[in-house]
Design an enzyme around this catalytic site. Structure first.
Site, short mmCIF file in Angstrom:
data_model
loop_
_atom_site.label_atom_id
_atom_site.label_comp_id
_atom_site.label_asym_id
_atom_site.label_seq_id
_atom_site.Cartn_x
_atom_site.Cartn_y
_atom_site.Cartn_z
N GLU A 211 -3.80 -13.53 24.40
CA GLU A 211 -3.82 -13.16 22.98
C GLU A 211 -2.37 -12.92 22.59
O GLU A 211 -1.80 -11.89 22.93
CB GLU A 211 -4.69 -11.92 22.78
CG GLU A 211 -6.16 -12.13 23.13
CD GLU A 211 -6.97 -12.68 21.95
OE1 GLU A 211 -6.58 -12.44 20.79
OE2 GLU A 211 -8.00 -13.36 22.19
N CYS A 250 -0.07 -8.30 15.65
CA CYS A 250 -0.11 -9.76 15.77
C CYS A 250 -0.75 -10.41 14.54
O CYS A 250 -0.49 -11.56 14.24
CB CYS A 250 -0.86 -10.16 17.02
SG CYS A 250 -2.47 -9.36 17.18
#
Lengths: 483, 490
Positions: A211, A250
């Site tokens: 991720e 993110c």
């Protein structure tokens, strides 16, 4: 002589081998215990997040505590369904036969979490790993030390120590862990470290989920609709940039794309909203996290050092090194080849890039590597379709920011440089499972043509069989078809 | 494009770079995304097989002495089915999948959209050189990608034929074949791909994954392992024996990733089992199997030497109870059975990938599970029994890519089952819709409107908002009302 790390991992292997984590009741008990941990320690969690990142309790609840509680509750309610084998259709040719796919735990898994959402990014994957029946070693980031300590001290008090372990430490511990063999590695972090993790995993053929991040753009095309929609757009942009850990996320909005003629409208709206949410200036800054440490602070300050970039600041720009605070900053058209426009910002600086026509955003986004999310504020259905089919990103969210993270039914993960693999909801369970195919056959009837010696008849029979041409088979067997 | 042939350019890093650049440009035109393009390619593949079957069979015979039936059925017919299934279902697979949304994001709608990954690399193996090259490509095409295929140089006739056929039947601006060996593969692996599907062994798989790591390229690894067969005593012995033979020597003479590698059975039952094997083997392959046309040969002298070494190990050579004859010149080894091999012998620790079948003995059938679990996880595991409890224990305790009860290898033909390994036998899966999924990115899409903007998300952060957030996350309407009325704790 085994080190304590190796002993811990040996214990995790032993527990898994003995079936300690297989039963649904064990998994449920662990998930319930995790829920209890969160419920009974909320204040300590808020305190740790405040200490490490200056997060307010509301932000902490919204982005960490609440998310985790929802995740555990959802998993508990679905677990029995997820664990059950799924039937697979079997063609008549194989009759009588039964086929199914059964999820199985992978074994001993390693989870690396990041510092910006130190609870969510550690415990959400943990929920998936436990629900799938694995034993787990969790390595939280040492860049959020209070949160890491909390996890190291508190998890053993609630969860099964033989099956779930937490290891404190920095990059050196991480490197040592990567030398060992795992059945899965789940990593949240930067693409640079992602490469190192995958390279280490390659030595043992360990599957990984990465991720990562990228520059998540927000396309803004809703400023000339109604004033209220324009206001909501601004709120959602501000909320999607400085809301999550002051841009250190993110999925935070990295930069904005807007039409030239609407840039000043946008900037005015953003300024008003920023002041309302976070205060008039750096001295009265509130309701916002701080930069995690001096290294990240310096990195962000350096992005503004380039004189051409500094010149493009239209709001904010003040910094407080002692408090590790950078006020919400907006830049208008910084040079496209500057670092702020080529690296993931991961901080409270928002470049606004103007275009002649908003449709140009598609080419602009495609000139960069695939982001984790594309946010698009637009009511034009044709434009929406173009964005979906002509760009590639982990997720696309229309007319909002951040909230896709809360959808348990949507896979959360990247593509290209923003990562691979996914989780949330059932995807978390799947990511830590092996889907084992199972076929049950009976001894009768027997299909003779399967066996040598080979003849033309057998060849024709099998050809028809493979086409599932049952009628043709009957003709062949009755002698009406020739080989 | 091989480096051995004179006057042909050497395929080096530069060539690989140019190749990927060309394919990226083709992909960027959007050509491969269209349903029509995908359909045309898949139909062209079916046509290729219909028109060129004799050439394909001949190439497979050149490379492996593969019997015509094995080529026609296990390579060509299986591939045709794969194409037909994709053609039939592709429209449905391409449609976005609706996803549920909850109170937390109300009002909203969500879906998951499949999109191609981009430019993908398929590295194939030598044992089913046709199937393992084109079957992944069916998935890659169905998912809308541009593709490079690197067939195995160990099956050179098939590799050459594939290069010709792909150029003749498929769209060469989007699908290319690169022939060659280690240097060419290395040049390809230096490039950035959007996905790599590798079929082969664990040693090379590590190299492929390490190369992929540099570019954060996701991979599917279809590897192998020692696929065990547990044989219980209460079964139809003849059917079981024949099915094991079909899966072992009937599949490229044991040179298949899902071939039964070794047998585990009870000491008391072993002789009966071996007698049954001897009988059926003679019925299938005659008294002189070295001359049987129904057995593939060993692919090359390297593998012949490797297999000979397994047989010649001291503690094993005396255990041969059937077969063991070799013809080095013609690269043939007869179906060979070994009885009661030691657990620490080479043949019990390396993937055999050949016509040797060790029989390992246990006291009772339940002991087999420990034997299997003491090794690395195989691609497949097989059990022959009529006992319900044993079947249940097998399914629950043995971790493998796939399991079959009372047969061998047939799960490969079942497109509704994902085909892939776990642990050392691989990662990821394909076949049927799983192929389409393997080469797709499943993009999450959330649609929101402007109505009902939840003020509770935004600063200023107050205790009231905290209370409301709790209620919202708990999904309790009553809780939300109470929070709004100021009755709940923050």
């Amino acid at each position: 002589m085994l080190s304590s790390m190796e002993k811990s991992i040996a214990e995790l292997r032993e527990t898994f081998k003995n079936g300690g984590t297989k039963s649904i009741s064990w998994r449920k008990s662990q998930l319930k215990a995790l829920l209890q941990l969160i419920n009974q320690n909320e204040d300590s969690i808020f305190k740790a997040l405040d200490q490490d990142l200056g997060k307010s309790p509301v932000e902490s609840y919204r982005d960490e505590v609440g998310v985790l509680k929802k995740s555990v509750t959802y998993t508990l309610s679905c677990l029995e369904k997820w664990v059950a084998p799924k039937k697979a259709e079997v063609p008549l040719l194989f009759f009588p036969a039964k086929a199914e796919v059964m999820p199985q735990p992978l074994g001993v898994v390693l989870i690396f979490s990041s510092w910006n959402f130190p609870f969510t990014l550690a415990l959400d994957p943990l929920i998936g790993a436990i629900s799938a029946g694995n034993t787990v070693l969790l390595k939280p980031s040492d860049l959020a030390p209070a949160c890491m300590s909390f996890l190291v001290e508190t998890i053993p008090k609630y969860l099964d120590n033989k099956a779930v372990k937490v290891l404190a430490g920095g990059a050196d511990i991480g490197e040592r862990l990567l030398q060992l063999k795992w059945d899965k590695i789940f990593f949240t972090g930067s693409p640079r470290v992602g490469r190192l993790v995958m390279a280490a995993a390659a030595k043992h053929l360990t599957p990984v989920t990465l991720e990562l991040g990228g520059k998540s753009p927000a396309i803004v095309d809703t400023l000339s609709t109604t004033p209220s929609k324009a206001k909501v757009t601004a709120k959602r942009i501000v909320g999607g940039k400085w809301g999550p850990c002051t841009g250190q996320a993110c999925i935070a909005i990295d930069y904005v794309l807007v039409e030239e003629k609407l840039a000043s409208t946008l900037i005015e709206l953003l300024k008003k909203t920023i002041k309302r949410f976070y205060g008039e200036n750096i001295k009265s800054l509130k309701n916002i996290s701080r930069i995690v440490n001096k290294h990240q602070f310096q990195r962000l300050v350096n992005l503004l050092k380039d004189p051409n970039v500094a010149d493009s600041i239209v709001y904010g720009g003040s910094v407080d090194e002692e408090k590790l605070v950078i006020e919400p900053t907006i830049l208008l058209d910084p040079p496209l080849d500057s670092e702020i426009m080529s690296e993931e910002i991961f901080g409270p600086l928002l470049p606004i890039i103007t275009l002649k026509n908003i449709e140009e955003s598609i080419d602009f986004i495609n000139s960069k590597s695939n982001p984790l999310v594309i946010y698009a504020f637009t009511e034009d259905d044709t434009f929406k379709k173009r964005i979906l089919s002509e760009t590639s990103s982990g997720t696309v969210t229309f007319n909002d920011s951040m909230v896709q993270f809360l959808c348990d039914s949507l896979p959360f993960g990247g593509v290209g440089q923003s990562g691979f693999g996914r989780y949330h909801g059932k995807y978390s369970f799947d990511t830590f499972s092996h889907e084992k195919s199972i076929m049950h056959r009976g001894f009768y009837p027997e299909i003779e043509p399967r066996y040598p010696p080979w003849t033309d008849f057998k060849l024709l029979f099998l050809k028809l069989a493979y086409q599932f041409d049952y009628f043709g088979l009957i003709l062949l067997l009755l002698g009406f078809k020739r080989s | 494009m091989t480096s051995e042939v004179e006057n042909k350019p050497v395929f080096c890093t530069e060539s690989a770079k140019e190749l990927v650049k060309e394919l990226r440009a083709s992909f960027a035109t959007g050509k491969t995304k269209s349903y029509e393009w995908r359909l045309t390619q898949l139909n062209a593949m079916v046509k290729m097989m219909e028109e060129k079957e004799p050439q394909i069979v001949a190439a497979l015979h050149d490379d492996l002495s593969k019997p015509e039936l094995e080529s026609s059925i296990y390579e060509i017919a299986m591939l045709k089915n794969s194409c037909r299934l994709a053609v039939k279902n592709m429209k449905h697979w391409m449609m976005p999948e609706k996803a549920k949304t909850s109170l937390v994001t109300f009002p909203s709608s969500a879906e998951i959209v499949s999109e191609p990954l981009g430019v993908v690399l398929v590295i194939s193996a030598w044992n089913y050189p046709f199937l393992f090259s084109l079957d992944p490509i069916v998935g890659a095409i169905a998912a809308g990608n541009a593709i490079v295929l690197k067939p195995s140089e160990i099956a050179p006739a098939t590799s050459l034929l594939l290069a010709r056929l792909v150029a003749e039947y498929l769209d060469s601006s989007c699908i290319k074949v690169v022939e060659g060996a280690v240097p060419e593969t290395a040049a390809l692996l230096e490039q950035k791909w959007d996905k790599i599907l590798y079929t082969g062994n664990g040693r090379v798989a590590r190299i492929v994954m390490a190369a992929a790591a540099k570019h954060l390229t996701p991979v599917v690894m279809e590897l192998g392992g020692k696929c065990p067969v547990i044989v219980d005593s209460d079964i139809n012995l003849q059917v079981a024996t024949r099915r094991i033979i079909a899966g072992k020597w009937g599949c490229n003479n044991g040179q298949a990733c899902i071939s039964p590698d070794y047998i585990i059975t009870m000491k008391d039952y072993a002789q009966k089992l071996i007698d049954s094997f001897k009988y059926e083997l003679e019925r299938f392959y005659g008294k002189n199997p070295l001359e049987s046309k129904d057995l593939s040969r060993i692919v090359n002298s390297n593998h012949f030497a490797r297999l000979s070494k397994l047989l010649d190990e001291d503690k094993v050579s005396s255990k041969i109870v059937h077969g063991g004859e070799r013809d080095k010149e013609n690269l043939k080894i007869t179906p060979t059975i070994l009885l009661d091999v030691p657990r620490d012998s080479l043949i019990m620790n390396e993937e055999i990938f050949g016509p040797l079948l060790p029989v390992f003995l246990v006291d009772k059938v339940e002991d087999s599970f420990d034997v299997i679990n003491s090794g690395t996880k195989p691609l497949a595991a097989y059990l022959f029994t009529n006992k319900k409890k044993l079947k249940e224990k097998f399914v629950a305790t043995v971790s493998a890519g796939g399991l079959v009860i009372n047969d061998t290898t047939v799960h490969l033909a079942e497109p509704t089952l994902p085909f892939g390994g776990v642990g050392d036998s691989g990662m990821g899966a394909y076949h049927g819709k799983f192929s389409f999924d393997a080469f797709s990115h499943k993009k999450a899409v959330l649609y929101r409107g402007f109505a009902c903007d939840a003020f509770v998300r935004y600063p200023p952060y107050t205790r009231g908002k905290l209370g409301l957030l709790r209620a919202l996350f708990d999904g309790s309407i009553l809780g939300i009302i109470r929070a709004l009325l100021g009755w709940s704790k923050a």
